[in-house]
Design a protein around this motif. Structure first.
Motif, PDB file in Angstrom:
ATOM      1  N   UNK A 130      54.472  43.469  41.184  1.00 28.43           N
ATOM      2  CA  UNK A 130      53.489  44.502  41.503  1.00 28.43           C
ATOM      3  C   UNK A 130      52.338  44.454  40.485  1.00 28.43           C
ATOM      4  N   UNK A 131      51.136  44.795  40.929  1.00 26.10           N
ATOM      5  CA  UNK A 131      49.987  44.727  40.020  1.00 26.10           C
ATOM      6  C   UNK A 131      50.034  45.818  38.964  1.00 26.10           C
ATOM      7  N   UNK A 132      49.349  45.599  37.862  1.00 27.35           N
ATOM      8  CA  UNK A 132      49.294  46.628  36.817  1.00 27.35           C
ATOM      9  C   UNK A 132      48.604  47.895  37.340  1.00 27.35           C
ATOM     10  N   UNK A 133      48.966  49.008  36.782  1.00 29.46           N
ATOM     11  CA  UNK A 133      48.387  50.294  37.189  1.00 29.46           C
ATOM     12  C   UNK A 133      47.129  50.550  36.374  1.00 29.46           C
ATOM     13  N   UNK A 134      46.095  49.824  36.729  1.00 27.11           N
ATOM     14  CA  UNK A 134      44.798  49.987  36.088  1.00 27.11           C
ATOM     15  C   UNK A 134      43.721  49.808  37.146  1.00 27.11           C
ATOM     16  N   UNK A 135      42.548  50.292  36.842  1.00 26.86           N
ATOM     17  CA  UNK A 135      41.419  50.126  37.756  1.00 26.86           C
ATOM     18  C   UNK A 135      40.421  49.125  37.193  1.00 26.86           C
ATOM     19  N   UNK A 136      40.773  48.520  36.070  1.00 22.57           N
ATOM     20  CA  UNK A 136      39.907  47.533  35.442  1.00 22.57           C
ATOM     21  C   UNK A 136      40.105  46.186  36.143  1.00 22.57           C
ATOM     22  N   UNK A 137      39.184  45.872  37.032  1.00 27.72           N
ATOM     23  CA  UNK A 137      39.284  44.670  37.859  1.00 27.72           C
ATOM     24  C   UNK A 137      39.385  43.418  36.997  1.00 27.72           C
ATOM     25  N   UNK A 138      38.573  43.346  35.971  1.00 26.55           N
ATOM     26  CA  UNK A 138      38.564  42.145  35.143  1.00 26.55           C
ATOM     27  C   UNK A 138      39.895  41.944  34.423  1.00 26.55           C
ATOM     28  N   UNK A 139      40.505  43.024  33.955  1.00 32.85           N
ATOM     29  CA  UNK A 139      41.784  42.847  33.250  1.00 32.85           C
ATOM     30  C   UNK A 139      42.871  42.367  34.224  1.00 32.85           C
ATOM     31  N   UNK A 140      42.836  42.837  35.465  1.00 35.61           N
ATOM     32  CA  UNK A 140      43.800  42.352  36.457  1.00 35.61           C
ATOM     33  C   UNK A 140      43.529  40.883  36.756  1.00 35.61           C
ATOM     34  N   UNK A 141      42.263  40.556  36.929  1.00 39.03           N
ATOM     35  CA  UNK A 141      41.865  39.170  37.196  1.00 39.03           C
ATOM     36  C   UNK A 141      42.341  38.252  36.067  1.00 39.03           C
ATOM     37  N   UNK A 142      42.113  38.664  34.826  1.00 37.68           N
ATOM     38  CA  UNK A 142      42.524  37.844  33.670  1.00 37.68           C
ATOM     39  C   UNK A 142      44.046  37.740  33.580  1.00 37.68           C
ATOM     40  N   UNK A 143      44.761  38.757  34.018  1.00 35.80           N
ATOM     41  CA  UNK A 143      46.225  38.689  34.023  1.00 35.80           C
ATOM     42  C   UNK A 143      46.717  37.625  35.002  1.00 35.80           C
ATOM     43  N   UNK A 144      45.915  37.328  36.000  1.00 36.92           N
ATOM     44  CA  UNK A 144      46.276  36.287  36.967  1.00 36.92           C
ATOM     45  C   UNK A 144      45.916  34.910  36.430  1.00 36.92           C
ATOM     46  N   UNK A 145      44.678  34.757  36.014  1.00 41.68           N
ATOM     47  CA  UNK A 145      44.135  33.427  35.714  1.00 41.68           C
ATOM     48  C   UNK A 145      44.018  33.105  34.234  1.00 41.68           C
ATOM     49  N   UNK A 146      44.140  34.106  33.373  1.00 37.18           N
ATOM     50  CA  UNK A 146      44.059  33.861  31.939  1.00 37.18           C
ATOM     51  C   UNK A 146      42.755  33.205  31.540  1.00 37.18           C
ATOM     52  N   UNK A 147      42.836  32.325  30.574  1.00 40.30           N
ATOM     53  CA  UNK A 147      41.655  31.621  30.088  1.00 40.30           C
ATOM     54  C   UNK A 147      41.648  30.176  30.567  1.00 40.30           C
ATOM     55  N   UNK A 148      42.154  29.952  31.764  1.00 44.15           N
ATOM     56  CA  UNK A 148      42.211  28.607  32.333  1.00 44.15           C
ATOM     57  C   UNK A 148      40.804  28.075  32.573  1.00 44.15           C
TER      58      UNK A 148
END
Length: 138
Positions: free
Chosen positions: A56-74
């Motif tokens: 399940x996704x993190x309970x945040x509304x910060x789109x960028x932090x969710x995006x970075x949790x997926x893709x990191x610094x790849x």
């Protein structure tokens, strides 16, 4: 429900929010155009999170932090990295529209800055980002 079904659910409600943003534009509720764009992009990114991470996704509304949790610094995916650089400022802009819905005094100030032209600009960019995010489900 498997990850594809969960992603499809998130994408469906994200698409609905984007359509709602369009309806708000036609009704002259410009701040709500921006807010619904934020909701649409957030939900689509959460769908990608579920699809890629199998949780399940993190309970945040910060789109960028969710995006970075997926893709990191790849940085190996040059095309995605370029698009990320292009859209990161928009993610931050969208977060401000979410916050405005939670804090009435901020809402009043921000509402005065969201003209029809600004709402059209935000909606146009949201559509572009939406298509890009959909392409990341590979």
């Amino acid at each position: 429900m498997d990850n594809n079904e969960k992603y499809d659910h998130w994408e469906d409600i994200a698409r609905y929010d984007l359509e709602t943003a369009e309806a708000m534009l036609h009704s002259g509720r410009y701040l709500y155009v921006a807010f619904m764009c934020q909701q649409a992009i957030e939900k689509l990114v959460k769908g990608l999170f579920v699809w890629h991470k199998d949780e399940e996704p993190p309970r945040t509304h910060n789109i960028y932090s969710i995006y970075k949790a997926i893709y990191g610094d790849d940085s190996h995916n040059k095309e995605r990295t370029e698009q990320e650089k292009k859209y990161t400022p928009f993610f931050a802009q969208l977060l401000a529209y979410y916050i405005s819905e939670r804090y009435p005094s901020y809402k009043e100030k921000l509402s005065a800055t969201v003209t029809r032209e600004k709402a059209v600009e935000v909606l146009s960019m949201a559509r572009e980002v939406f298509l890009w995010l959909q392409s990341l489900k590979q």
